[in-house]
Enzyme design. Sequence first.
Site: not given
Ligand code: CNA
Length: 389
Positions: A118-121, A192, A194, A211, A222
Amino acid sequence: MSGSKSKEDDGSSRPAVARITRSSRSTESRDSGPGQYGKQRKKQLHSALTQDLSQMSVSGQGSPTPSEGKQLGQRHDGPALGKCGGGLASVARRMKIGRCRNIVVVAGAGISTPSGIPDFRTPGTGLYANLEAFNIPYPEAIFNVDYFSNDPQPFFSLAKVLYPGSHRPNYIHFFIRMLHHKGLLLRMYTQNIDGLEKLCGIPDDKLVEGHGSFATASCHLCYTPYPSEEAKRAIMSGDIPTCTFCAATVKPDVVFFGEDLPQKYFLHTKDFPKADLLIIMGTSLQIEPFASLVNTVRATVPRLLLNRHPVGPFQRIPLRRGDHMELGDLENTVRKFAEMLGWHDDIVELMKSQEQQCIATVGGRSGTCSEESDSETDSKCSASSCPSN
Ligand code: CNA
């Protein structure tokens, strides 16, 4: 990892540029709301919509209705004006005629959602919408080092999901590897953690994990290094790894808010001025300094956003000349892009061979399959595989 993450360190011993910390950016200031900025933006949007939109290069999957177009003018977060499509094709054309040989990719969590992370937002499925599972008071707490100091469990619960080993790279990762294979990738900057970029074979020297990652671990107080496999074992079995030097909690070297980014991140000062195409994929551009990084390519350099909705500078109407966006599901978009470039079959082949290697490496055992990075480099791009041929 950066060797200079200390929060006590005021940075005075180093040039100012040598230390950049990760920070969350406020969304309020960028959303059009009441107030002068809101008014100006509305006016700008209105006139933009009545203009010839031909210089905007926006397309999306599915055809937006007129009301969607209107909504777009007010809040730029839905599928955009499909009739202005062609952005992807226009970038693919540039690539095919050899005008993009130093491509920089900036990526976020959206490239890994098709791998099941899953992503964040994203509303509903994003981690921020499912915080009950982590028992934290506010979303950013999960990456807050002070919060971690008091209670590492929320981050460790997330770490169990993200630790490399249980997810496989997807078509999008392999598309980026193909950019490298064709000798076109100057560098990939990923937010990312991951590890899927490495797992799909993008070599270390082409990758900036801005990151951090789970590949190494150290004490959060430390910074004494700690064996990463031991940290993983402890976290996966619900234990807390502790520092052999000061007994504080060990954490994987993922960059938390307020911590320094890895030194490798500073490659951007060389890369971005050199880039001839910037591809931004699967990120909401809400986290600094990544969010501002996309503004550092030369003004004439095309920028292509592949995402579900417009983000960062792509929320502006009209778009900057040379900006293109393709909105919709990222995996579909990237597949379409690969087909335009004539790379689709190669990518599928690459994925198959990687999977076979993985099966051969892991065999019946459970575990992470070893990375087999591409041996091809820019200079080794063969005449037949170079897209300009
Ligand atoms: P975010 O803020 O969750 O944004 C993700 C973006 O991707 C959003 O605009 C979504 O609409 C878009 N999105 C997600 N899935 C799809 C899809 N299938 N098709 C099209 N668009 C899509 O995440 P960001 O990466 O912008 O934020 C940065 C953070 C999230 C970093 O610090 C990461 O460490 C952190 N993060 C990483 C992971 C990972 O490593 N896989 C997972 C969750 C969070």
